[in-house]
Design a protein around this motif. Structure first.
Motif, PDB file in Angstrom:
ATOM      1  N   HIS A  64       0.841  -1.203   0.000  1.00  0.00           N
ATOM      2  CA  HIS A  64       0.000   0.000   0.000  1.00  0.00           C
ATOM      3  C   HIS A  64       0.885   1.265   0.000  1.00  0.00           C
ATOM      4  CE1 HIS A  64      -3.281  -2.782   0.787  1.00  0.00           C
ATOM      5  NE2 HIS A  64      -2.664  -3.196   1.880  1.00  0.00           N
ATOM      6  N   ILE A  65       1.824   1.297  -0.937  1.00  0.00           N
ATOM      7  CA  ILE A  65       2.777   2.406  -1.021  1.00  0.00           C
ATOM      8  C   ILE A  65       2.118   3.581  -1.733  1.00  0.00           C
ATOM      9  CG2 ILE A  65       5.025   3.130  -1.915  1.00  0.00           C
ATOM     10  CD1 ILE A  65       5.866   0.156  -1.817  1.00  0.00           C
ATOM     11  N   PRO A  66       2.030   4.741  -1.081  1.00  0.00           N
ATOM     12  CA  PRO A  66       1.381   5.901  -1.711  1.00  0.00           C
ATOM     13  C   PRO A  66       2.162   6.395  -2.930  1.00  0.00           C
ATOM     14  CG  PRO A  66       1.615   6.199   0.671  1.00  0.00           C
ATOM     15  CD  PRO A  66       2.453   5.026   0.299  1.00  0.00           C
ATOM     16  N   GLU A  67       1.498   7.164  -3.757  1.00  0.00           N
ATOM     17  CA  GLU A  67       2.115   7.659  -4.991  1.00  0.00           C
ATOM     18  C   GLU A  67       3.242   8.635  -4.725  1.00  0.00           C
ATOM     19  OE1 GLU A  67       1.714   6.671  -8.133  1.00  0.00           O
ATOM     20  OE2 GLU A  67       0.432   5.103  -7.300  1.00  0.00           O
ATOM     21  N   ASN A  68       3.273   9.261  -3.561  1.00  0.00           N
ATOM     22  CA  ASN A  68       4.357  10.212  -3.278  1.00  0.00           C
ATOM     23  C   ASN A  68       5.607   9.517  -2.747  1.00  0.00           C
ATOM     24  OD1 ASN A  68       3.025   9.681  -0.766  1.00  0.00           O
ATOM     25  ND2 ASN A  68       3.983  11.508   0.110  1.00  0.00           N
ATOM     26  N   TYR A  69       5.665   8.200  -2.890  1.00  0.00           N
ATOM     27  CA  TYR A  69       6.866   7.424  -2.591  1.00  0.00           C
ATOM     28  C   TYR A  69       7.371   6.796  -3.886  1.00  0.00           C
ATOM     29  CZ  TYR A  69       6.384   7.743   2.494  1.00  0.00           C
ATOM     30  OH  TYR A  69       6.324   8.202   3.794  1.00  0.00           O
ATOM     31  N   LYS A  70       8.659   6.901  -4.123  1.00  0.00           N
ATOM     32  CA  LYS A  70       9.290   6.312  -5.290  1.00  0.00           C
ATOM     33  C   LYS A  70       9.914   4.968  -4.920  1.00  0.00           C
ATOM     34  CE  LYS A  70       8.411   9.829  -7.974  1.00  0.00           C
ATOM     35  NZ  LYS A  70       7.423   9.695  -9.077  1.00  0.00           N
ATOM     36  N   ILE A  71       9.960   4.062  -5.884  1.00  0.00           N
ATOM     37  CA  ILE A  71      10.522   2.730  -5.669  1.00  0.00           C
ATOM     38  C   ILE A  71      11.702   2.525  -6.608  1.00  0.00           C
ATOM     39  CG2 ILE A  71      10.083   0.247  -5.773  1.00  0.00           C
ATOM     40  CD1 ILE A  71       7.116   0.857  -5.272  1.00  0.00           C
ATOM     41  N   ARG A 186       4.731  -8.686   7.357  1.00  0.00           N
ATOM     42  CA  ARG A 186       3.593  -8.161   8.119  1.00  0.00           C
ATOM     43  C   ARG A 186       3.295  -6.769   7.580  1.00  0.00           C
ATOM     44  NH1 ARG A 186       5.956  -5.876  13.898  1.00  0.00           N
ATOM     45  NH2 ARG A 186       8.074  -5.391  13.186  1.00  0.00           N
ATOM     46  N   PRO A 187       2.075  -6.267   7.769  1.00  0.00           N
ATOM     47  CA  PRO A 187       1.760  -4.933   7.277  1.00  0.00           C
ATOM     48  C   PRO A 187       2.530  -3.853   8.036  1.00  0.00           C
ATOM     49  CG  PRO A 187      -0.246  -6.205   7.724  1.00  0.00           C
ATOM     50  CD  PRO A 187       0.900  -6.958   8.333  1.00  0.00           C
ATOM     51  N   VAL A 188       2.981  -2.841   7.315  1.00  0.00           N
ATOM     52  CA  VAL A 188       3.540  -1.643   7.924  1.00  0.00           C
ATOM     53  C   VAL A 188       2.896  -0.436   7.255  1.00  0.00           C
ATOM     54  CG1 VAL A 188       5.763  -2.733   8.453  1.00  0.00           C
ATOM     55  CG2 VAL A 188       5.489  -1.470   6.304  1.00  0.00           C
ATOM     56  N   ASN A 189       2.870   0.664   7.979  1.00  0.00           N
ATOM     57  CA  ASN A 189       2.363   1.913   7.414  1.00  0.00           C
ATOM     58  C   ASN A 189       3.543   2.637   6.770  1.00  0.00           C
ATOM     59  OD1 ASN A 189       1.190   4.323   6.760  1.00  0.00           O
ATOM     60  ND2 ASN A 189       0.474   4.817   8.818  1.00  0.00           N
ATOM     61  N   VAL A 190       3.631   2.589   5.461  1.00  0.00           N
ATOM     62  CA  VAL A 190       4.774   3.150   4.764  1.00  0.00           C
ATOM     63  C   VAL A 190       4.941   4.636   5.070  1.00  0.00           C
ATOM     64  CG1 VAL A 190       5.723   3.646   2.458  1.00  0.00           C
ATOM     65  CG2 VAL A 190       4.698   1.421   2.941  1.00  0.00           C
ATOM     66  N   THR A 191       3.853   5.337   5.321  1.00  0.00           N
ATOM     67  CA  THR A 191       3.953   6.772   5.581  1.00  0.00           C
ATOM     68  C   THR A 191       4.610   7.094   6.915  1.00  0.00           C
ATOM     69  OG1 THR A 191       1.714   6.877   6.517  1.00  0.00           O
ATOM     70  CG2 THR A 191       1.940   7.241   4.146  1.00  0.00           C
ATOM     71  N   ASP A 192       4.867   6.075   7.740  1.00  0.00           N
ATOM     72  CA  ASP A 192       5.630   6.286   8.977  1.00  0.00           C
ATOM     73  C   ASP A 192       7.125   6.435   8.696  1.00  0.00           C
ATOM     74  OD1 ASP A 192       3.390   6.180  10.575  1.00  0.00           O
ATOM     75  OD2 ASP A 192       3.676   4.093  11.187  1.00  0.00           O
ATOM     76  N   ILE A 214      11.352   5.528  -1.150  1.00  0.00           N
ATOM     77  CA  ILE A 214      11.745   6.838  -0.625  1.00  0.00           C
ATOM     78  C   ILE A 214      10.653   7.877  -0.841  1.00  0.00           C
ATOM     79  CG2 ILE A 214      12.978   7.354  -2.798  1.00  0.00           C
ATOM     80  CD1 ILE A 214      14.951   9.025  -1.073  1.00  0.00           C
ATOM     81  N   ARG A 215      10.385   8.646   0.202  1.00  0.00           N
ATOM     82  CA  ARG A 215       9.380   9.711   0.117  1.00  0.00           C
ATOM     83  C   ARG A 215       9.874  10.808  -0.811  1.00  0.00           C
ATOM     84  NH1 ARG A 215       8.506  11.674   5.657  1.00  0.00           N
ATOM     85  NH2 ARG A 215       9.646  13.557   5.032  1.00  0.00           N
ATOM     86  N   GLU A 216       9.019  11.233  -1.695  1.00  0.00           N
ATOM     87  CA  GLU A 216       9.433  12.087  -2.808  1.00  0.00           C
ATOM     88  C   GLU A 216      10.063  13.399  -2.369  1.00  0.00           C
ATOM     89  OE1 GLU A 216       7.526  12.871  -7.215  1.00  0.00           O
ATOM     90  OE2 GLU A 216       6.191  12.737  -5.479  1.00  0.00           O
ATOM     91  N   ASP A 217       9.549  14.015  -1.310  1.00  0.00           N
ATOM     92  CA  ASP A 217      10.076  15.320  -0.908  1.00  0.00           C
ATOM     93  C   ASP A 217      11.524  15.237  -0.437  1.00  0.00           C
ATOM     94  OD1 ASP A 217       8.617  14.044   1.482  1.00  0.00           O
ATOM     95  OD2 ASP A 217       9.851  15.570   2.450  1.00  0.00           O
ATOM     96  N   LEU A 218      11.958  14.055   0.033  1.00  0.00           N
ATOM     97  CA  LEU A 218      13.332  13.911   0.507  1.00  0.00           C
ATOM     98  C   LEU A 218      14.335  13.945  -0.647  1.00  0.00           C
ATOM     99  CD1 LEU A 218      12.866  11.152   3.236  1.00  0.00           C
ATOM    100  CD2 LEU A 218      13.185  13.613   3.586  1.00  0.00           C
ATOM    101  N   LEU A 219      13.856  13.738  -1.862  1.00  0.00           N
ATOM    102  CA  LEU A 219      14.753  13.775  -3.014  1.00  0.00           C
ATOM    103  C   LEU A 219      15.313  15.176  -3.257  1.00  0.00           C
ATOM    104  CD1 LEU A 219      12.698  11.493  -5.421  1.00  0.00           C
ATOM    105  CD2 LEU A 219      14.825  10.907  -4.234  1.00  0.00           C
ATOM    106  N   ASP A 220      14.653  16.195  -2.712  1.00  0.00           N
ATOM    107  CA  ASP A 220      15.156  17.567  -2.853  1.00  0.00           C
ATOM    108  C   ASP A 220      16.506  17.734  -2.168  1.00  0.00           C
ATOM    109  OD1 ASP A 220      12.871  18.242  -4.246  1.00  0.00           O
ATOM    110  OD2 ASP A 220      11.827  19.028  -2.480  1.00  0.00           O
TER     111      ASP A 220
END
Length: 367
Positions: A64-71, A186-192, A214-220
């Motif tokens: 359940h990785i949100p779109e604002n995370y890159k893989i 096991r499930p984890v909350n990726v946004t954590d 990786i959370r997209e904003d950290l790429l800055d």
């Protein structure tokens, strides 16, 4: 129903699902009618681009990785990430916080400062506090909210430790987590998390691929001064094709993702993994001290179960005889001795039951 003749309890490279290996075998010489093996096809071919795309999408769905995370599917193993997270994410920061809970987070702490001007601050040390029989609770972490990030390892394969209660990010800087040996268990909350990384060779696929989420904003934070091969942004801007990726490990990882989907996903894996761990720990705890595990119960790993007998000599006999009974890879880590049973997603419950049966028989003969 498993048809395995040998159960592989190795910590990594580790067991893979039989169905995945059978599919890979069937497609070895001709993948999907292309007339060639995935091992030999161009990483820029339409066939491999499709493999990569589906692997990413299946992983995104499973976790359940949100779109604002890159893989990214990278190389260098999880150990390369010890330095990459600092090189990319600590630019302009004076401090990085690092939690040591076992062998791999200890190595990460020792490596992080080698290519960074930031202070690598020891936020907690489970060796000093508990002799690696417990994990430092998040309440004890000495963390500065203004640090670049806090790094920890959620499951320590060597010492058989796991953060069963996943630390929450409240009041913390971005959380960077080495999830190599428990990802998808096991499930984890990726946004954590700001970044999750994992070497594939434990709970996903063969060695050679490393998952980075990786959370997209950290790429800055990624400076152009970082060589492209070590720069997250460079890899993402080239859709993971800056250089030749580990094509075959990515292909196998994708097959594992599909296998997980057909077996109930991560939620079902958690139920099965809990049963396997409870079965094995129960055998240890009910052996009247013949088998010993010193880890605090709330911190016992559900992926890597360590134990030993009353003597080192018996440990050696145990490992040797277990191997003769089709139970391989049970020797403990070189600095630990004893035994270690890694019971990742692909280990069927029958394998754990076979190990418990052998343990009981071994105790009857030597106890």
């Amino acid at each position: 129903m498993t048809t395995l003749n040998t159960y592989n309890f190795s910590a990594g490279p580790a067991i893979l699902p039989e169905a995945v290996l059978e599919t890979a075998q069937a497609e070895m010489l001709d993948y999907n009618g292309t007339g060639c093996s995935v091992m030999t096809m161009s990483h820029r071919s339409d066939a491999f681009i499709s493999i990569l795309h589906h692997a990413e999408q299946d992983l995104r769905q499973l976790m359940h990785i949100p779109e604002n995370y890159k893989i990214l599917f990278m190389q260098g193993g999880a150990s390369a990430q010890f330095n990459m997270v600092v090189m990319n994410l600590a630019n302009g920061f004076k401090r990085v916080d690092s939690v040591v809970s076992g062998n791999w987070s200890r190595i990460a702490y020792s490596q992080m400062g080698k290519l960074s001007d930031a202070e690598i601050h020891l936020a907690a040390h489970g060796g000093d506090l508990y002799n690696y029989t417990d994990v430092p609770p998040v309440e004890s972490w000495d963390v500065d909210p203004n640090s670049a990030f806090v790094h920890y390892c959620i499951n320590e394969t060597v010492h058989g430790l796991q953060y069963r209660n996943i630390p929450k990010p409240d009041g913390l800087p971005p959380v960077i987590c080495d999830m190599s040996s428990e990802i998808l268990s096991r499930p984890v909350n990726v946004t954590d998390f700001g970044v999750i990384y994992a070497g594939a060779q434990k709970n996903i696929g063969p060695s050679g691929a490393t998952i980075v989420i990786i959370r997209e904003d950290l790429l800055d934070r990624c400076s152009e001064r970082i060589p492209d091969v070590w720069n997250y942004q460079s890899h993402i801007s080239r859709q993971g094709m800056y250089n030749t990726p580990a094509t075959y490990p990515i292909y196998i990882s994708g097959l594992v993702f599909r296998w997980l989907q057909t077996h109930g996903g991560v939620e079902q894996m958690e139920a099965i993994n809990t049963l396997k761990a409870e079965t094995l720990y129960s055998a240890i705890d009910n052996s009247n001290g013949f088998y010993i595990n010193n880890v605090k119960q709330h911190a016992r790993s559900q992926m890597n179960v360590i134990f030993h007998t009353p003597t080192k000599e018996l440990d050696k006999i145990f490992v040797m005889q277990a191997g003769a009974h089709g139970l391989s890879g049970l020797q403990g880590y070189k600095s630990m001795g004893g035994m270690r049973a890694s019971i990742y997603n692909a280990m069927p419950i029958q394998g754990v039951e076979a190990l418990v049966e052998f343990m009981q028989e071994f105790q009857r003969r030597y106890g």
